[in-house]
Structure formats: structure tokens, C-alpha cells
Design a protein around this motif. Structure first.
Motif, PDB file in Angstrom:
ATOM      1  N   SER A 267      26.532  69.512 -18.900  1.00 38.17           N
ATOM      2  CA  SER A 267      27.634  70.157 -18.181  1.00 38.17           C
ATOM      3  C   SER A 267      28.487  70.893 -19.213  1.00 38.17           C
ATOM      4  CB  SER A 267      28.499  69.129 -17.441  1.00 38.17           C
ATOM      5  OG  SER A 267      27.781  68.508 -16.396  1.00 38.17           O
ATOM      6  N   SER A 281      29.455  72.319 -13.628  1.00 33.76           N
ATOM      7  CA  SER A 281      28.613  71.510 -12.749  1.00 33.76           C
ATOM      8  C   SER A 281      29.373  70.239 -12.401  1.00 33.76           C
ATOM      9  CB  SER A 281      27.274  71.162 -13.428  1.00 33.76           C
ATOM     10  OG  SER A 281      27.475  70.539 -14.677  1.00 33.76           O
ATOM     11  N   GLY A 364      24.188  78.930 -15.098  1.00 32.79           N
ATOM     12  CA  GLY A 364      23.815  77.659 -14.489  1.00 32.79           C
ATOM     13  C   GLY A 364      22.313  77.681 -14.315  1.00 32.79           C
ATOM     14  N   HIS A 376      20.777  70.513 -11.054  1.00 31.57           N
ATOM     15  CA  HIS A 376      21.531  71.658 -11.579  1.00 31.57           C
ATOM     16  C   HIS A 376      22.247  71.244 -12.849  1.00 31.57           C
ATOM     17  CE1 HIS A 376      24.468  74.805 -12.117  1.00 31.57           C
ATOM     18  NE2 HIS A 376      25.454  73.955 -11.936  1.00 31.57           N
TER      19      HIS A 376
END
Length: 392
Positions: A267, A281, A364, A376
Motif C-alpha cells: 500500500s 489501497s 494501482g 489490489h
């Protein structure tokens, strides 16, 4: 017969590049098109591309690449055209929605219907979306096909992180939303998803979070905890404001495997303010967060390494030949080594000799780890390989 052609377009103006794209698309008979456009160029594309084949494009930070050429800070497009008359492909899109998860589920069903395969689960699902809704798009997809169909893709990007990103589904541009493609190729396909970062030994538990705003770790302000870890490792503290560049080499990670080879889902902190960190994220209460570490050398080497790993897996699965690849490379990582990206692109091309591929730089990344679940993350890289129908 299955084949893939790659094309890379550069031009001095957006109008010229758009005209070249239209000419290239109209003049080739194919079953599926996927591509990356520099952000300003995507906004200049005509609303209707007049295609008969399913198509999806996303904006990419600064530019894009194919196996022959890298273009950064230019009006450029990189795309793959799939010629696969024995395969099936479908694309559907959705614009802004208050219920992204439900919209993603319906969009996936629409794409499956358009493919001509009805509700048969695809071999691969590809998604492009504007940043901020990735987890909900994935959940909507998994509501329909479960968690074992691999999902790969990337989040739209622009050149200055100002929200000037977008998408194109062949019939319209979208400034906010997502596009889902379902692929039933006549050849095998596989993808590999990785980070190239390492654990530092510093970790804590999420105790307070709101959406993508990380508020507390171990009951303390998140920025204070992160800064303690950073100073222990000799890094400067994060100041309030934009911390994207400062945190690129020291992102937050979640460990998704307890095996000898850890699977790190990263992240990327974007903003620090009042003790909180805004991330690209989602993290959740009770999750263990680790401080990860990367280096310029690791960023330079990870692209070729991911391709080598993907090729090794392909051999183990009996893919006797390869026809092409789609590579997602985090835009933040690209910006950190921008001056060396030509070297990176050449090394990646050497790992895929004589094979067409395209590479985009996203804000992303979505992909499937070796545990079979799609996720993700940020600062990630993926390589999706398409097999051939002949032995090399």
C-alpha cells in the motif's frame, strides 16, 4: 491460429496520434484490442472508434512501451491486437456509480454475455478502472465467478497525479468508472503478480481506519508509528503533505503468505495529515502492517525477474510456446527510476525475445498471487503471458 501483434504510436500532437490509432485499428481484422495511452492523448481520442472487436484502453503515467520502443513524456499509445478466431472475448464498462460492487457484478455479466460464451467462467478477467474503487470492483467480480478466476489489470494514471486520468471502451471515453474484459482465448494464459520489496522487521496492527485513511497503528497515530520505524532504519520522517515520493522505497505491506517466500501486498502512502496516512489501497482493522523496503537496484531488476518467474511457471504448466504478454508496472516505481526506464525496458524485452508485449504505468495494480486469490495493491508489477498453439 492464434497470434498477437503489438503497435506503438508516437506523434507530435494528440490529433495526429489519434488519427494514427484510428487508421491502425480499422485496417486490422482482430478479435480483441487492449492498450495504454498517455493521459492527454486518451482525452483526445474520439468518442467512437468504430470498432467491431472488443476494445479497452486506459491512461498511463507519462507514456507506455512495447517490445521495441519506450515513450515517456510523449503523446504515445501501445496496444496489442489479438487474432484468435477460435477464441471469445467480451468487454463492458460502467461509469460513476454509488454502488460500485453491484455495478461491477452486472458489468461482468454484460461482458460475459457479449463474449458469446454466456455465463461460462472465463480463463482470465481483465479490468481497468479509475483510482479509488478497485477493491469494490474486485468484490463485484468475485460475487459472480468466485475467487479462483484470475483477475489482472491496472488503475488509470495521469502525468501529475491530478485526476486527469481516463478510460476508453471503444465506443466512449470515461473520466470515472471501470472497464471489464473477459477472455476465453484458444490458447493457455497465465499471470504472475509481485512486488520486489522486502520486509524490514517492523510491524504493527491496524487499530483505527476509515476507508483508505489509516488513522492508528497499535493505538497510536499512524504517522507517528511509521516515523518511528523509519528513523530506526535511518530514513527521514514523513512530513505533513504529499508523501508519495518519500514513501516509494518504504511502503506499507501486508504479508499474504507464511511460506519461505513471502507474498507482499503493498500500500502506497499518498498524504500525511494530523497523524493519519491516506493510502492508495484499503487496509482493515486487525490486519498486521509491515514496513517494507525497496531500493533503486531492486526496482531496476524486478521487471526482468517477474518475467523470468512467469516464464518458469509457464514451462511447468506445459506452455510450449509463447505469443505475447501484457505487463503492468507501477507508475510510482517508474517515476522513481524514470531516467533508467529505457534500460529496464530493454532488459524486459531480452527476457521475451521476439515476443510482442505492451507495458503501462498505473496508479494501482490488480493481480493474482500464487495462492490463487486476486487482489489490489500498489507499487506492484505483473506479467500476463499468452501461450501459443505450436511448439518452439
Amino acid at each position: 491460429m492464434f497470434s498477437i501483434d503489438s503497435h506503438h504510436i508516437t506523434a507530435s500532437s494528440t490529433a495526429e496520434a489519434a488519427e494514427q490509432l484510428k487508421s491502425q485499428l480499422v485496417s486490422n481484422d482482430c478479435q480483441f484490442v487492449i492498450g495504454f495511452c498517455e493521459a492527454a492523448l486518451l482525452k483526445a481520442l474520439p468518442g467512437e472508434l468504430n470498432l467491431t472487436s472488443p476494445c479497452l484502453f486506459t491512461s498511463s503515467c507519462l507514456g507506455s512501451s512495447n517490445e521495441q520502443q519506450l515513450s515517456l513524456q510523449q503523446h504515445s499509445i501501445s496496444m496489442l491486437q489479438f487474432k484468435d478466431k477460435a477464441g471469445f472475448y467480451g468487454v463492458a464498462s460502467s461509469q460513476a456509480s454509488t454502488d460500485v460492487r453491484s455495478a461491477a457484478a452486472q458489468t461482468l455479466l454484460n461482458a460475459m454475455e457479449k463474449s458469446g460464451r454466456g455465463h461460462l467462467s472465463p480463463q482470465l478477467i481483465w479490468c481497468f478502472q479509475t483510482p479509488g474503487q478497485e477493491e469494490q470492483v474486485l468484490l463485484g467480480i468475485q460475487d459472480i465467478v468466485g475467487t479462483k478466476v484470475p483477475v489482472f489489470g491496472g488503475s488509470s494514471a495521469d502525468n501529475t497525479i491530478e485526476g486527469q486520468w481516463g478510460l476508453h471502451d471503444g465506443s466512449k471515453r470515461l473520466s470515472h468508472g471501470f472497464i471489464i474484459a473477459v477472455l476465453y482465448p484458444s490458447v493457455p494464459v497465465l499471470g504472475y503478480f509481485g512486488s520486489g520489496y522486502e520486509l524490514t522487521g517492523r510491524s504493527g496492527t491496524v487499530t483505527k481506519v476509515s476507508g483508505r485513511k489509516l488513522q492508528e497503528i497499535d493505538g497510536q497515530p499512524a504517522v507517528d508509528v511509521i516515523n518511528t520505524w523509519r528513523t530506526q532504519l535511518g530514513h527521514p520522517m514523513l512530513e505533513d503533505g504529499n508523501v508519495l515520493a518519500a514513501s516509494t522505497m518504504t511502503p506499507i505491506a501486508r504479508l499474504k503468505s507464511s511460506s519461505d517466500i513471502p507474498l507482499l501486498l503493498l500500500s502506497h502512502p499518498a498524504m500525511a495529515s494530523n497523524g493519519c496516512l491516506d493510502l492508495f489501497s484499503e487496509v482493515h482493522p486487525g490486519e498486521t502492517l509491515h514496513l517494507a523496503s525497496g531500493s533503486t537496484r531492486q526496482l531496476l531488476e524486478r521487471g526482468p525477474q517477474v518475467i523470468r518467474t512467469a516464464r518458469d511457471i509457464a514451462k511447468l504448466r506445459g506452455m510450449l510456446s509463447l505469443e505475447g504478454a501484457i505487463i503492468i508496472f507501477c507508475g510510482g516505481c517508474m517515476l522513481a527510476i524514470q531516467n533508467a526506464m529505457a534500460e529496464v525496458q530493454a532488459a524486459m524485452a531480452a527476457e521475451l525475445p521476439d515476443l510482442p508485449f505492451i507495458m503501462g504505468f498505473t496508479f494501482g495494480e490488480q493481480g493474482t498471487f500464487s495462492d490463487g486469490e486476486s487482489r489490489h495493491g500498489n507499487l506492484m508489477i505483473s506479467c500476463t503471458l499468452f501461450g501459443g498453439d505450436r511448439e518452439t
